[in-house]
Write a protein that holds these residues in place. Sequence first.
Motif, PDB file in Angstrom:
ATOM      1  N   MET A   1      74.766  20.294  58.363  1.00  0.00           N
ATOM      2  CA  MET A   1      74.248  20.593  59.701  1.00  0.00           C
ATOM      3  C   MET A   1      74.896  21.581  60.381  1.00  0.00           C
ATOM      4  SD  MET A   1      74.088  17.801  62.882  1.00  0.00           S
ATOM      5  CE  MET A   1      75.826  17.604  63.025  1.00  0.00           C
ATOM      6  N   THR A   2      73.781  22.467  60.849  1.00  0.00           N
ATOM      7  CA  THR A   2      74.333  23.874  61.521  1.00  0.00           C
ATOM      8  C   THR A   2      73.889  23.490  63.028  1.00  0.00           C
ATOM      9  OG1 THR A   2      73.501  24.958  59.399  1.00  0.00           O
ATOM     10  CG2 THR A   2      73.706  26.150  61.574  1.00  0.00           C
ATOM     11  N   VAL A   3      75.150  23.971  63.828  1.00  0.00           N
ATOM     12  CA  VAL A   3      75.024  24.055  65.194  1.00  0.00           C
ATOM     13  C   VAL A   3      75.503  25.376  65.839  1.00  0.00           C
ATOM     14  CG1 VAL A   3      75.535  22.848  67.629  1.00  0.00           C
ATOM     15  CG2 VAL A   3      75.210  21.526  65.271  1.00  0.00           C
ATOM     16  N   GLU A   4      74.811  25.978  66.483  1.00  0.00           N
ATOM     17  CA  GLU A   4      75.430  27.151  66.941  1.00  0.00           C
ATOM     18  C   GLU A   4      74.978  27.377  68.578  1.00  0.00           C
ATOM     19  OE1 GLU A   4      73.525  30.554  64.982  1.00  0.00           O
ATOM     20  OE2 GLU A   4      74.769  30.011  63.209  1.00  0.00           O
ATOM     21  N   LEU A   5      75.813  27.984  69.281  1.00  0.00           N
ATOM     22  CA  LEU A   5      75.561  28.272  70.862  1.00  0.00           C
ATOM     23  C   LEU A   5      74.579  29.473  70.673  1.00  0.00           C
ATOM     24  CD1 LEU A   5      75.981  27.893  73.630  1.00  0.00           C
ATOM     25  CD2 LEU A   5      77.671  29.239  73.703  1.00  0.00           C
ATOM     26  N   ASN A   6      73.285  29.249  71.292  1.00  0.00           N
ATOM     27  CA  ASN A   6      72.234  30.213  71.501  1.00  0.00           C
ATOM     28  C   ASN A   6      72.215  31.061  72.757  1.00  0.00           C
ATOM     29  OD1 ASN A   6      69.505  31.043  72.411  1.00  0.00           O
ATOM     30  ND2 ASN A   6      69.614  31.230  70.131  1.00  0.00           N
ATOM     31  N   HIS A   7      72.487  30.506  73.878  1.00  0.00           N
ATOM     32  CA  HIS A   7      72.558  31.418  75.025  1.00  0.00           C
ATOM     33  C   HIS A   7      73.179  30.545  76.025  1.00  0.00           C
ATOM     34  CE1 HIS A   7      68.822  28.821  75.766  1.00  0.00           C
ATOM     35  NE2 HIS A   7      69.001  28.994  76.992  1.00  0.00           N
ATOM     36  N   THR A   8      73.404  31.074  77.343  1.00  0.00           N
ATOM     37  CA  THR A   8      74.118  30.376  78.340  1.00  0.00           C
ATOM     38  C   THR A   8      73.782  31.287  79.673  1.00  0.00           C
ATOM     39  OG1 THR A   8      76.150  29.319  79.392  1.00  0.00           O
ATOM     40  CG2 THR A   8      76.329  31.471  78.204  1.00  0.00           C
ATOM     41  N   ILE A   9      73.575  30.536  80.631  1.00  0.00           N
ATOM     42  CA  ILE A   9      73.081  31.227  82.020  1.00  0.00           C
ATOM     43  C   ILE A   9      74.531  31.537  82.613  1.00  0.00           C
ATOM     44  CG2 ILE A   9      71.940  30.896  83.972  1.00  0.00           C
ATOM     45  CD1 ILE A   9      69.990  29.237  82.804  1.00  0.00           C
ATOM     46  N   VAL A  10      74.319  32.788  83.021  1.00  0.00           N
ATOM     47  CA  VAL A  10      75.496  33.494  83.617  1.00  0.00           C
ATOM     48  C   VAL A  10      74.904  33.831  85.234  1.00  0.00           C
ATOM     49  CG1 VAL A  10      77.281  35.365  84.089  1.00  0.00           C
ATOM     50  CG2 VAL A  10      76.558  34.516  82.006  1.00  0.00           C
ATOM     51  N   PRO A  11      75.383  33.001  86.329  1.00  0.00           N
ATOM     52  CA  PRO A  11      74.939  33.133  87.633  1.00  0.00           C
ATOM     53  C   PRO A  11      75.420  34.032  88.305  1.00  0.00           C
ATOM     54  CG  PRO A  11      76.318  31.133  87.422  1.00  0.00           C
ATOM     55  CD  PRO A  11      76.237  31.487  85.977  1.00  0.00           C
ATOM     56  N   VAL A  12      74.650  35.292  88.721  1.00  0.00           N
ATOM     57  CA  VAL A  12      75.276  36.241  89.499  1.00  0.00           C
ATOM     58  C   VAL A  12      74.426  36.698  90.725  1.00  0.00           C
ATOM     59  CG1 VAL A  12      76.379  37.111  87.416  1.00  0.00           C
ATOM     60  CG2 VAL A  12      73.734  37.763  88.006  1.00  0.00           C
ATOM     61  N   HIS A  13      75.093  37.321  91.587  1.00  0.00           N
ATOM     62  CA  HIS A  13      74.109  38.002  92.535  1.00  0.00           C
ATOM     63  C   HIS A  13      73.283  39.109  92.341  1.00  0.00           C
ATOM     64  CE1 HIS A  13      77.879  36.325  94.638  1.00  0.00           C
ATOM     65  NE2 HIS A  13      76.760  35.694  95.530  1.00  0.00           N
ATOM     66  N   ASP A  14      73.631  39.888  91.396  1.00  0.00           N
ATOM     67  CA  ASP A  14      72.921  41.017  91.162  1.00  0.00           C
ATOM     68  C   ASP A  14      72.901  41.101  89.596  1.00  0.00           C
ATOM     69  OD1 ASP A  14      71.979  43.693  89.960  1.00  0.00           O
ATOM     70  OD2 ASP A  14      72.711  44.475  91.980  1.00  0.00           O
ATOM     71  N   LYS A  15      71.761  40.584  88.904  1.00  0.00           N
ATOM     72  CA  LYS A  15      71.771  40.459  87.451  1.00  0.00           C
ATOM     73  C   LYS A  15      71.736  41.633  86.533  1.00  0.00           C
ATOM     74  CE  LYS A  15      66.675  39.798  87.364  1.00  0.00           C
ATOM     75  NZ  LYS A  15      65.756  38.666  87.149  1.00  0.00           N
ATOM     76  N   GLU A  16      71.303  42.608  87.146  1.00  0.00           N
ATOM     77  CA  GLU A  16      71.298  44.264  86.428  1.00  0.00           C
ATOM     78  C   GLU A  16      72.855  44.617  86.531  1.00  0.00           C
ATOM     79  OE1 GLU A  16      68.876  45.635  85.070  1.00  0.00           O
ATOM     80  OE2 GLU A  16      67.224  44.357  85.772  1.00  0.00           O
ATOM     81  N   GLU A  17      73.538  44.362  87.611  1.00  0.00           N
ATOM     82  CA  GLU A  17      75.090  45.204  87.847  1.00  0.00           C
ATOM     83  C   GLU A  17      75.824  43.856  86.893  1.00  0.00           C
ATOM     84  OE1 GLU A  17      78.146  45.594  91.207  1.00  0.00           O
ATOM     85  OE2 GLU A  17      76.951  43.964  91.498  1.00  0.00           O
ATOM     86  N   GLY A  18      75.665  42.587  86.865  1.00  0.00           N
ATOM     87  CA  GLY A  18      76.623  41.765  86.132  1.00  0.00           C
ATOM     88  C   GLY A  18      76.333  42.140  84.418  1.00  0.00           C
ATOM     89  N   ALA A  19      75.394  42.291  84.053  1.00  0.00           N
ATOM     90  CA  ALA A  19      74.979  42.435  82.747  1.00  0.00           C
ATOM     91  C   ALA A  19      75.534  43.789  82.237  1.00  0.00           C
ATOM     92  CB  ALA A  19      73.425  42.323  82.300  1.00  0.00           C
ATOM     93  N   ALA A  20      75.106  44.963  83.049  1.00  0.00           N
ATOM     94  CA  ALA A  20      75.694  46.142  83.066  1.00  0.00           C
ATOM     95  C   ALA A  20      77.177  46.196  82.847  1.00  0.00           C
ATOM     96  CB  ALA A  20      75.239  47.412  83.796  1.00  0.00           C
ATOM     97  N   PHE A  21      77.767  45.656  83.597  1.00  0.00           N
ATOM     98  CA  PHE A  21      79.254  45.494  83.636  1.00  0.00           C
ATOM     99  C   PHE A  21      79.906  45.155  82.372  1.00  0.00           C
ATOM    100  CE2 PHE A  21      83.162  43.233  84.252  1.00  0.00           C
ATOM    101  CZ  PHE A  21      84.220  43.989  84.843  1.00  0.00           C
ATOM    102  N   LEU A  22      79.480  43.975  81.981  1.00  0.00           N
ATOM    103  CA  LEU A  22      79.843  43.393  80.777  1.00  0.00           C
ATOM    104  C   LEU A  22      79.566  44.216  79.323  1.00  0.00           C
ATOM    105  CD1 LEU A  22      81.439  40.876  79.700  1.00  0.00           C
ATOM    106  CD2 LEU A  22      79.307  39.906  79.047  1.00  0.00           C
ATOM    107  N   THR A  23      78.219  44.911  79.597  1.00  0.00           N
ATOM    108  CA  THR A  23      77.939  45.629  78.100  1.00  0.00           C
ATOM    109  C   THR A  23      79.090  46.790  78.307  1.00  0.00           C
ATOM    110  OG1 THR A  23      76.145  46.797  79.270  1.00  0.00           O
ATOM    111  CG2 THR A  23      75.789  44.735  78.048  1.00  0.00           C
ATOM    112  N   ALA A  24      79.492  47.410  79.425  1.00  0.00           N
ATOM    113  CA  ALA A  24      80.035  48.491  79.397  1.00  0.00           C
ATOM    114  C   ALA A  24      81.551  48.261  79.129  1.00  0.00           C
ATOM    115  CB  ALA A  24      80.054  49.023  80.773  1.00  0.00           C
ATOM    116  N   ILE A  25      82.107  47.087  79.576  1.00  0.00           N
ATOM    117  CA  ILE A  25      83.413  46.778  79.242  1.00  0.00           C
ATOM    118  C   ILE A  25      83.657  46.543  77.534  1.00  0.00           C
ATOM    119  CG2 ILE A  25      85.249  45.047  79.510  1.00  0.00           C
ATOM    120  CD1 ILE A  25      85.072  47.148  81.858  1.00  0.00           C
ATOM    121  N   LEU A  26      82.574  45.854  77.234  1.00  0.00           N
ATOM    122  CA  LEU A  26      82.803  45.229  75.748  1.00  0.00           C
ATOM    123  C   LEU A  26      82.155  46.209  74.671  1.00  0.00           C
ATOM    124  CD1 LEU A  26      81.801  41.408  75.842  1.00  0.00           C
ATOM    125  CD2 LEU A  26      84.119  42.783  76.087  1.00  0.00           C
ATOM    126  N   GLY A  27      81.383  47.337  75.302  1.00  0.00           N
ATOM    127  CA  GLY A  27      80.805  48.485  74.362  1.00  0.00           C
ATOM    128  C   GLY A  27      79.784  47.887  73.603  1.00  0.00           C
TER     129      GLY A  27
END
Length: 136
Positions: A1-27
Amino acid sequence: MTVELNHTIVPVHDKEEGAAFLTAILGLEPPQHVGPFVCVRTSNGVCLDYDDRWEVVSHHYCFLVSDDAFDAAFARIVAADLAYNGAPNGSLPGEIYHSKTGGRGVYFSDPDGHLMELLTVDVFGRTAATTRDMSQ
Protein backbone atom coordinates in the motif's frame (compact mmCIF):
# COMPACT_ATOMS: atom_id res chain seq x y z
CA MET A 1 0.00 0.00 0.00
CA THR A 2 1.34 3.42 -0.94
CA VAL A 3 0.45 6.54 1.05
CA GLU A 4 2.06 9.92 0.47
CA LEU A 5 1.29 13.42 1.64
CA ASN A 6 0.26 15.32 -1.48
CA HIS A 7 -0.45 18.85 -0.25
CA THR A 8 -1.37 20.94 2.74
CA ILE A 9 -2.88 24.40 3.05
CA VAL A 10 -0.72 27.12 4.60
CA PRO A 11 -2.98 29.92 5.86
CA VAL A 12 -1.35 33.32 5.35
CA HIS A 13 -2.21 37.01 5.10
CA ASP A 14 -0.49 37.37 1.71
CA LYS A 15 -0.10 34.17 -0.30
CA GLU A 16 2.35 35.68 -2.78
CA GLU A 17 4.63 36.97 -0.02
CA GLY A 18 4.47 33.75 2.01
CA ALA A 19 5.23 31.49 -0.94
CA ALA A 20 8.03 33.76 -2.20
CA PHE A 21 9.60 33.81 1.28
CA LEU A 22 9.76 30.03 1.54
CA THR A 23 11.04 29.45 -1.99
CA ALA A 24 13.75 32.06 -1.44
CA ILE A 25 14.93 30.55 1.86
CA LEU A 26 14.86 26.97 0.61
CA GLY A 27 16.14 27.71 -2.89
CA LEU A 28 13.15 26.04 -4.53
CA GLU A 29 11.62 26.61 -7.95
CA PRO A 30 9.31 29.66 -8.14
CA PRO A 31 5.82 29.03 -6.77
CA GLN A 32 3.00 28.18 -9.17
CA HIS A 33 -0.58 29.42 -9.18
CA VAL A 34 -2.98 26.48 -8.87
CA GLY A 35 -6.60 27.59 -8.62
CA PRO A 36 -6.91 29.94 -5.64
CA PHE A 37 -3.57 28.79 -4.20
CA VAL A 38 0.06 29.68 -4.65
CA CYS A 39 1.83 26.33 -4.55
CA VAL A 40 5.36 25.75 -3.29
CA ARG A 41 6.45 22.28 -4.40
CA THR A 42 9.17 20.46 -2.49
CA SER A 43 11.59 18.04 -4.13
CA ASN A 44 9.55 15.04 -2.95
CA GLY A 45 6.46 16.43 -4.69
CA VAL A 46 4.52 17.72 -1.69
CA CYS A 47 2.79 21.02 -2.39
CA LEU A 48 2.34 23.69 0.24
CA ASP A 49 -0.76 25.55 -0.93
CA TYR A 50 -0.52 29.13 0.31
CA ASP A 51 -4.00 30.55 0.81
CA ASP A 52 -5.10 33.94 2.14
CA ARG A 53 -8.77 33.01 2.65
CA TRP A 54 -8.29 31.38 6.08
CA GLU A 55 -7.76 32.65 9.57
CA VAL A 56 -4.02 32.68 10.17
CA VAL A 57 -3.05 30.49 13.10
CA SER A 58 0.58 29.51 13.55
CA HIS A 59 1.52 26.02 12.35
CA HIS A 60 4.76 24.06 12.33
CA TYR A 61 6.30 22.94 9.03
CA CYS A 62 9.44 20.82 9.03
CA PHE A 63 11.63 20.20 5.99
CA LEU A 64 14.07 17.32 5.78
CA VAL A 65 16.97 18.70 3.76
CA SER A 66 20.39 17.55 2.62
CA ASP A 67 23.49 18.91 4.34
CA ASP A 68 24.21 21.13 1.33
CA ALA A 69 20.63 22.43 1.26
CA PHE A 70 20.80 23.11 5.02
CA ASP A 71 24.03 25.08 4.64
CA ALA A 72 22.61 27.13 1.76
CA ALA A 73 19.26 27.80 3.47
CA PHE A 74 20.94 28.67 6.76
CA ALA A 75 23.22 31.12 4.94
CA ARG A 76 20.11 32.76 3.45
CA ILE A 77 18.47 32.94 6.90
CA VAL A 78 21.56 34.67 8.30
CA ALA A 79 21.89 36.98 5.26
CA ALA A 80 18.23 38.00 5.63
CA ASP A 81 18.90 38.79 9.32
CA LEU A 82 16.10 36.45 10.38
CA ALA A 83 15.91 35.34 13.99
CA TYR A 84 16.63 31.62 14.32
CA ASN A 85 16.61 29.21 17.19
CA GLY A 86 17.87 25.80 18.25
CA ALA A 87 14.64 24.96 20.09
CA PRO A 88 10.97 25.13 19.09
CA ASN A 89 10.06 27.05 22.24
CA GLY A 90 12.63 29.76 21.53
CA SER A 91 14.95 28.89 24.41
CA LEU A 92 18.11 28.69 22.25
CA PRO A 93 18.17 31.92 20.22
CA GLY A 94 20.90 32.28 17.64
CA GLU A 95 21.75 28.57 17.74
CA ILE A 96 21.22 25.49 15.62
CA TYR A 97 20.60 22.13 17.23
CA HIS A 98 22.40 18.81 16.89
CA SER A 99 20.01 15.87 17.11
CA LYS A 100 20.48 12.53 18.83
CA THR A 101 20.31 10.95 15.37
CA GLY A 102 23.36 12.90 14.20
CA GLY A 103 21.73 15.70 12.24
CA ARG A 104 21.52 19.45 12.45
CA GLY A 105 18.42 21.59 12.64
CA VAL A 106 17.16 25.11 13.03
CA TYR A 107 13.84 26.86 13.64
CA PHE A 108 12.77 30.21 12.19
CA SER A 109 9.49 32.01 11.59
CA ASP A 110 7.92 33.00 8.30
CA PRO A 111 6.19 36.39 7.82
CA ASP A 112 2.92 34.98 9.24
CA GLY A 113 4.49 33.45 12.33
CA HIS A 114 4.52 29.85 11.17
CA LEU A 115 7.33 27.93 12.85
CA MET A 116 9.57 26.57 10.10
CA GLU A 117 12.16 23.90 10.81
CA LEU A 118 15.00 22.54 8.74
CA LEU A 119 16.67 19.27 9.71
CA THR A 120 19.22 17.02 8.08
CA VAL A 121 18.37 13.72 9.81
CA ASP A 122 14.90 12.86 11.10
CA VAL A 123 14.01 11.05 14.34
CA PHE A 124 14.19 7.71 12.52
CA GLY A 125 17.72 8.41 11.25
CA ARG A 126 16.60 9.06 7.68
CA THR A 127 18.14 11.74 5.50
CA ALA A 128 16.60 13.56 2.55
CA ALA A 129 18.28 11.01 0.27
CA THR A 130 16.74 7.99 2.04
CA THR A 131 13.13 9.08 2.59
CA ARG A 132 11.98 7.70 -0.77
CA ASP A 133 12.58 4.21 0.59
CA MET A 134 10.36 4.07 3.68
CA SER A 135 11.81 0.66 4.64
CA GLN A 136 14.94 2.29 6.00
